[in-house]
Design a protein around this motif. Sequence first.
Motif, PDB file in Angstrom:
ATOM      1  N   SER A 171       0.829  -1.206   0.000  1.00  0.00           N
ATOM      2  CA  SER A 171       0.000   0.000   0.000  1.00  0.00           C
ATOM      3  C   SER A 171       0.867   1.260   0.000  1.00  0.00           C
ATOM      4  CB  SER A 171      -0.919   0.022   1.224  1.00  0.00           C
ATOM      5  OG  SER A 171      -1.793  -1.081   1.235  1.00  0.00           O
ATOM      6  N   ASN A 172       0.284   2.339  -0.526  1.00  0.00           N
ATOM      7  CA  ASN A 172       0.941   3.647  -0.485  1.00  0.00           C
ATOM      8  C   ASN A 172       0.457   4.369   0.778  1.00  0.00           C
ATOM      9  OD1 ASN A 172       2.455   5.884  -1.241  1.00  0.00           O
ATOM     10  ND2 ASN A 172       0.794   6.751  -2.465  1.00  0.00           N
ATOM     11  N   ILE A 173       1.324   4.492   1.749  1.00  0.00           N
ATOM     12  CA  ILE A 173       0.937   5.028   3.058  1.00  0.00           C
ATOM     13  C   ILE A 173       1.716   6.310   3.373  1.00  0.00           C
ATOM     14  CG2 ILE A 173       0.774   4.510   5.539  1.00  0.00           C
ATOM     15  CD1 ILE A 173       0.860   1.532   4.793  1.00  0.00           C
ATOM     16  N   ILE A 174       0.980   7.302   3.880  1.00  0.00           N
ATOM     17  CA  ILE A 174       1.613   8.536   4.348  1.00  0.00           C
ATOM     18  C   ILE A 174       1.683   8.490   5.869  1.00  0.00           C
ATOM     19  CG2 ILE A 174       1.377  11.041   4.543  1.00  0.00           C
ATOM     20  CD1 ILE A 174       0.121  11.098   1.827  1.00  0.00           C
ATOM     21  N   TYR A 175       2.878   8.694   6.407  1.00  0.00           N
ATOM     22  CA  TYR A 175       3.093   8.647   7.852  1.00  0.00           C
ATOM     23  C   TYR A 175       3.364  10.054   8.388  1.00  0.00           C
ATOM     24  CZ  TYR A 175       3.958   3.677   6.825  1.00  0.00           C
ATOM     25  OH  TYR A 175       3.853   2.382   6.405  1.00  0.00           O
ATOM     26  N   SER A 176       2.977  10.271   9.643  1.00  0.00           N
ATOM     27  CA  SER A 176       3.210  11.581  10.257  1.00  0.00           C
ATOM     28  C   SER A 176       3.230  11.458  11.785  1.00  0.00           C
ATOM     29  CB  SER A 176       2.128  12.587   9.829  1.00  0.00           C
ATOM     30  OG  SER A 176       0.837  12.120  10.179  1.00  0.00           O
ATOM     31  N   ASP A 177       3.466  12.608  12.453  1.00  0.00           N
ATOM     32  CA  ASP A 177       3.428  12.690  13.924  1.00  0.00           C
ATOM     33  C   ASP A 177       4.436  11.749  14.587  1.00  0.00           C
ATOM     34  OD1 ASP A 177       1.310  14.496  13.624  1.00  0.00           O
ATOM     35  OD2 ASP A 177      -0.160  12.875  13.672  1.00  0.00           O
ATOM     36  N   THR A 178       5.701  11.890  14.205  1.00  0.00           N
ATOM     37  CA  THR A 178       6.752  11.061  14.795  1.00  0.00           C
ATOM     38  C   THR A 178       7.022  11.460  16.237  1.00  0.00           C
ATOM     39  OG1 THR A 178       7.772  10.868  12.618  1.00  0.00           O
ATOM     40  CG2 THR A 178       9.129  10.267  14.508  1.00  0.00           C
ATOM     41  N   SER A 179       7.195  10.465  17.085  1.00  0.00           N
ATOM     42  CA  SER A 179       7.526  10.712  18.491  1.00  0.00           C
ATOM     43  C   SER A 179       8.297   9.514  19.034  1.00  0.00           C
ATOM     44  CB  SER A 179       6.252  10.956  19.312  1.00  0.00           C
ATOM     45  OG  SER A 179       5.426   9.804  19.301  1.00  0.00           O
ATOM     46  N   PRO A 180       8.945   9.667  20.198  1.00  0.00           N
ATOM     47  CA  PRO A 180       9.734   8.560  20.753  1.00  0.00           C
ATOM     48  C   PRO A 180       8.897   7.306  20.999  1.00  0.00           C
ATOM     49  CG  PRO A 180      10.310  10.611  21.839  1.00  0.00           C
ATOM     50  CD  PRO A 180       9.093  10.903  20.995  1.00  0.00           C
ATOM     51  N   MET A 181       9.487   6.156  20.702  1.00  0.00           N
ATOM     52  CA  MET A 181       8.826   4.872  20.921  1.00  0.00           C
ATOM     53  C   MET A 181       9.840   3.868  21.462  1.00  0.00           C
ATOM     54  SD  MET A 181       6.830   2.331  18.212  1.00  0.00           S
ATOM     55  CE  MET A 181       5.417   3.418  17.983  1.00  0.00           C
ATOM     56  N   ASP A 182       9.430   3.136  22.468  1.00  0.00           N
ATOM     57  CA  ASP A 182      10.250   2.071  23.040  1.00  0.00           C
ATOM     58  C   ASP A 182       9.333   0.861  23.204  1.00  0.00           C
ATOM     59  OD1 ASP A 182      11.932   0.397  24.397  1.00  0.00           O
ATOM     60  OD2 ASP A 182      12.617   1.887  25.848  1.00  0.00           O
ATOM     61  N   ILE A 183       9.497  -0.148  22.335  1.00  0.00           N
ATOM     62  CA  ILE A 183       8.544  -1.251  22.304  1.00  0.00           C
ATOM     63  C   ILE A 183       9.253  -2.585  22.103  1.00  0.00           C
ATOM     64  CG2 ILE A 183       8.189  -0.998  19.812  1.00  0.00           C
ATOM     65  CD1 ILE A 183       5.262  -1.793  20.234  1.00  0.00           C
ATOM     66  N   SER A 184       8.695  -3.622  22.712  1.00  0.00           N
ATOM     67  CA  SER A 184       9.183  -4.983  22.532  1.00  0.00           C
ATOM     68  C   SER A 184       8.015  -5.848  22.068  1.00  0.00           C
ATOM     69  CB  SER A 184       9.750  -5.534  23.846  1.00  0.00           C
ATOM     70  OG  SER A 184      10.919  -4.828  24.225  1.00  0.00           O
ATOM     71  N   LEU A 185       8.198  -6.562  20.967  1.00  0.00           N
ATOM     72  CA  LEU A 185       7.144  -7.381  20.388  1.00  0.00           C
ATOM     73  C   LEU A 185       7.541  -8.851  20.421  1.00  0.00           C
ATOM     74  CD1 LEU A 185       6.353  -5.259  17.193  1.00  0.00           C
ATOM     75  CD2 LEU A 185       5.078  -5.262  19.341  1.00  0.00           C
ATOM     76  N   THR A 186       6.623  -9.703  20.884  1.00  0.00           N
ATOM     77  CA  THR A 186       6.841 -11.146  20.840  1.00  0.00           C
ATOM     78  C   THR A 186       6.517 -11.657  19.433  1.00  0.00           C
ATOM     79  OG1 THR A 186       4.573 -11.694  21.458  1.00  0.00           O
ATOM     80  CG2 THR A 186       6.146 -11.321  23.260  1.00  0.00           C
ATOM     81  N   SER A 187       6.778 -12.913  19.181  1.00  0.00           N
ATOM     82  CA  SER A 187       6.426 -13.515  17.892  1.00  0.00           C
ATOM     83  C   SER A 187       4.928 -13.418  17.634  1.00  0.00           C
ATOM     84  CB  SER A 187       6.868 -14.980  17.856  1.00  0.00           C
ATOM     85  OG  SER A 187       8.267 -15.101  17.984  1.00  0.00           O
ATOM     86  N   SER A 188       4.134 -13.636  18.670  1.00  0.00           N
ATOM     87  CA  SER A 188       2.670 -13.545  18.534  1.00  0.00           C
ATOM     88  C   SER A 188       2.229 -12.118  18.247  1.00  0.00           C
ATOM     89  CB  SER A 188       1.986 -14.055  19.810  1.00  0.00           C
ATOM     90  OG  SER A 188       2.147 -15.450  19.949  1.00  0.00           O
TER      91      SER A 188
END
Length: 234
Positions: free
Chosen positions: A89-106
């Motif tokens: 898809s052609n996606i426009i992104y905006s509103d960048t801010s700090p992120m600290d995230i950990s994702l499991t396989s699920s």
Amino acid sequence: MINKVNILKKNDANGNLKIVIAAAAVVIVAVLTVVAASGMVYIPVLTEILGTDEAVDLGIETDPLLFDNIVKEQGITLKDPVSQYQLTSNIIYSDTSPMDISLTSSDLSSYLQATNNEGPLKDIQVKLGDNNQAEMSAYLDLKEYGYDFKGPVYAEGSIFKASDNSISIDIDSAKVGLLPLPEGSTEQGEQELENLINSHLSKMPDLKIGTLEVSDGTLNFQGDFPRTADVVDE
């Protein structure tokens, strides 16, 4: 005596014909098995027996609620239906801010299934390992994009941070159905996937990848990331 000779010759001819037919049958079955094993052509019964009618199951449990929780917890705003946020898809992104995230396989698999199951990549599963290693399986259908390809794909390799706004992928091995891809095709697929992901990342203003690593079955990201996404027509 002559009749006996003729009978023996006839029997030999019939025997040779049976051998030829049997050999041809073996070749046909072998060819059909290889075709079915690739998963690219559906052959009734044989495709199901070989298990190439669906993506490889990596044993990862997925749940749409996991995706909803990620979006809510990270304060992400999606301006369109979830199914429209596909890798193509052609996606426009905006509103960048700090992120600290950990994702499991699920978590990651649920996220990718929620946003891609109506696109060319369906039933995506990602099994995260250690030392930036991961496995991925999916069912790929490229007929809408002009390619005569439809079947399960599998790959294992590594993902790394290449720069503050790009990643690098190193595929160790890949399969189409049950058949391993040749090295040249694997390298081409590796480059195409890397380019596809980086093309999305390049559209994210002020994206900053501080940390990107896979460790102990978890994908860890720390940096600046967009909180708003909007799908637009090309």
